[in-house]
Write an enzyme that holds these catalytic residues in place. Sequence first.
Site, PDB file in Angstrom:
ATOM      1  N   HIS A 354     -12.689  29.467   6.654  1.00  0.00           N
ATOM      2  CA  HIS A 354     -12.867  29.245   8.090  1.00  0.00           C
ATOM      3  C   HIS A 354     -13.294  27.816   8.393  1.00  0.00           C
ATOM      4  O   HIS A 354     -12.879  27.227   9.392  1.00  0.00           O
ATOM      5  CB  HIS A 354     -13.891  30.229   8.671  1.00  0.00           C
ATOM      6  CG  HIS A 354     -13.865  30.304  10.162  1.00  0.00           C
ATOM      7  ND1 HIS A 354     -14.787  29.660  10.949  1.00  0.00           N
ATOM      8  CD2 HIS A 354     -13.002  30.917  10.999  1.00  0.00           C
ATOM      9  CE1 HIS A 354     -14.496  29.897  12.221  1.00  0.00           C
ATOM     10  NE2 HIS A 354     -13.419  30.655  12.281  1.00  0.00           N
ATOM     11  N   CYS A 355     -14.096  27.260   7.515  1.00  0.00           N
ATOM     12  CA  CYS A 355     -14.613  25.892   7.731  1.00  0.00           C
ATOM     13  C   CYS A 355     -13.512  24.841   7.625  1.00  0.00           C
ATOM     14  O   CYS A 355     -13.664  23.744   8.166  1.00  0.00           O
ATOM     15  CB  CYS A 355     -15.689  25.569   6.702  1.00  0.00           C
ATOM     16  SG  CYS A 355     -17.005  26.775   6.579  1.00  0.00           S
ATOM     17  N   ILE A 356     -12.447  25.121   6.896  1.00  0.00           N
ATOM     18  CA  ILE A 356     -11.415  24.102   6.664  1.00  0.00           C
ATOM     19  C   ILE A 356     -10.180  24.334   7.532  1.00  0.00           C
ATOM     20  O   ILE A 356      -9.137  23.726   7.298  1.00  0.00           O
ATOM     21  CB  ILE A 356     -11.016  24.031   5.173  1.00  0.00           C
ATOM     22  CG1 ILE A 356     -10.377  25.328   4.686  1.00  0.00           C
ATOM     23  CG2 ILE A 356     -12.243  23.687   4.310  1.00  0.00           C
ATOM     24  CD1 ILE A 356      -9.730  25.221   3.302  1.00  0.00           C
TER      25      ILE A 356
END
Lengths: 366, 366
Positions: A354-356
């Site tokens: 999700h962060c990338i």
Amino acid sequence: MKTINSTPKQDNFRMPGEFEPHAGCWMLWPQRPDVWRNGGKPAQHAFVEVATAISQFEPVTMGVSTDQFIHARELLPDSVRVVELTCNDSWVRDCGPTFVVNDVGEIRGVDWKFNAWGGLLSGAYFPWDQDDLIAHKILQIERVARYDAPLILEGGSIHVDGEGTLITTEQCLLNPNRNPELSRSDIETHLRNYLNIETIIWLTEGVYKDETDGHVDNLCCFIRPGVVALTWTDNESDPQHAVSKMAYQQLSEAVDAKGRRLEIHKLHQPEPLYITEGEGAGIDMLPTSSLRQEDKRLAGSYVNFYIANGGVVMPVFNDPHDKPAFETLQQLFPNRRIVTVPGREILLGGGNVHCITQQQPATAQL
Amino acid sequence: MKTINSTPKQDNFRMPGEFEPHAGCWMLWPQRPDVWRNGGKPAQHAFVEVATAISQFEPVTMGVSTDQFIHARELLPDSVRVVELTCNDSWVRDCGPTFVVNDVGEIRGVDWKFNAWGGLLSGAYFPWDQDDLIAHKILQIERVARYDAPLILEGGSIHVDGEGTLITTEQCLLNPNRNPELSRSDIETHLRNYLNIETIIWLTEGVYKDETDGHVDNLCCFIRPGVVALTWTDNESDPQHAVSKMAYQQLSEAVDAKGRRLEIHKLHQPEPLYITEGEGAGIDMLPTSSLRQEDKRLAGSYVNFYIANGGVVMPVFNDPHDKPAFETLQQLFPNRRIVTVPGREILLGGGNVHCITQQQPATAQL
């Protein structure tokens, strides 16, 4: 390509939930050797797996710093678009734009200020000037008008249901390393104005040892309006237990913008994960980057998945909890195909799927 | 975003004439101080004028190297899209893609090899690695499939009528500093395969003192199929006279792909232009860049204009020939509005409006 001086709220634009239809997904290519071990090469292959997985469901664009353009183009499948987007690191969830849409099919983007999760006080690296331009550059490429929001905020620190509710953590949004001059009330006003939300659900803190100062996207997310997933552990001796328990209680007591109580689904975390000596030795140690100690606990969580059109891409860790997490997600998303990707290499850099990634919502025009 | 192994000819794609409808125009931001005087600042303002002029007629995208993104965004009008495209210099006509289209509304791009007008033998600068990636990067941004052509060629060295005819110069295309291993026949075969043309009209040489080894786009261009404009001087003591006279004769004798004789219109050149001592002093002198001597003759020509949707953007030089050239172009393009921009600053860098622009043809899908 214009920068607009009003706010999305004034203009009747809102941030959609991640589960709403997408035009595509943005990513940024990892390469900095003081974050990613072995010159970023293992991470690059992990990012290729994520991009490939998401591109089954929707168009993916990979932003790449100048010197890695050819290499990224060679490694990625043809279906992934590769564009030059010079960045300091590769967390487009946090430095990318937050897209907002209106009811007549128009899209705009919110460009938050970015200070690498804490600026000169406790940021992960210096400088972060190129990361702070990513949102603007993405909006230019897409010919999408831009709101220049006067708030340091990362996309990973918020989740919305698209129907007026936002979830975040006090640990991050009220951290003095972000907007020390703003009160809780000031920050709430900015969130209301730039995301067009009504109700803010404040959780106290994020996942244990999360380097982002407790981004909500590693702890808890919306499956759909009224339904959330929460990372969990039954092990009461694990410091994560108290964090998840408090979040569970806060979510249980919350009422969303539509007056609903939330349905909460636990996703049991992987067994505690630690960076190995060998992995740590592959990371350049610089005075300007945060130190990665060997045996440091990693903030592993299955909640850090990406919802795509008709699919969900989730990290797995070769862990006994992989299978139950997969099965839970498949039940929670009966109309989406759940695809797993190896999450450890991304986690070593400090985040996960999700962060990338950063979704670009679909509009009526697309 | 794919690279295709066949050729446009095999796939029934052709390069349209510049006078056919456009989706938009590409430009690259000038900044290198060994080409552009005073750190490129006067040139940047000149490029803003060109971009602003063209954007009256069609969408303009400005590619900018990483370090100039914010400044370019500040200087350009909102209507111009600004994207990161790191380049060695700003001649997108020459390093950009040649777009090709088919009869069912599809578009693809030809990515030629680029060696800065002569490579290690007599190129304008070293290295040229980023320029050589511009075509590929533009095609990625536009999600347009790419042909990787095995030929060193600049877009400014060719003009086509969109109906099977190409005009070029021997001085450039047969120059040993481009493709020394290829015969004239080999080069013709590549042109036929990658542009899907039948007839090649070879002119001997380009404009006197043109630093590109005689690019045709400063000498002669198509107004429409069967009609060309040629730079001219009545002054027989000017070395340009013999060049233009020979070109006139060669054009007069030519028969195009449709069997037509060409209608040739002379555009009298500006009076000979020279770089001043003050202008030359503003250019960084480096061993790796070509020397700009004071009092050097500049290759000024009105033919170096850009045809936009419904308009023509032409350079003027505060010269007595500006007005007649403007009037001739207005007669030649009765359905387009002719807009003038100051051409001297661009000419100091070695080219003009046509050299710093690259059209992207419209397709049925747009």
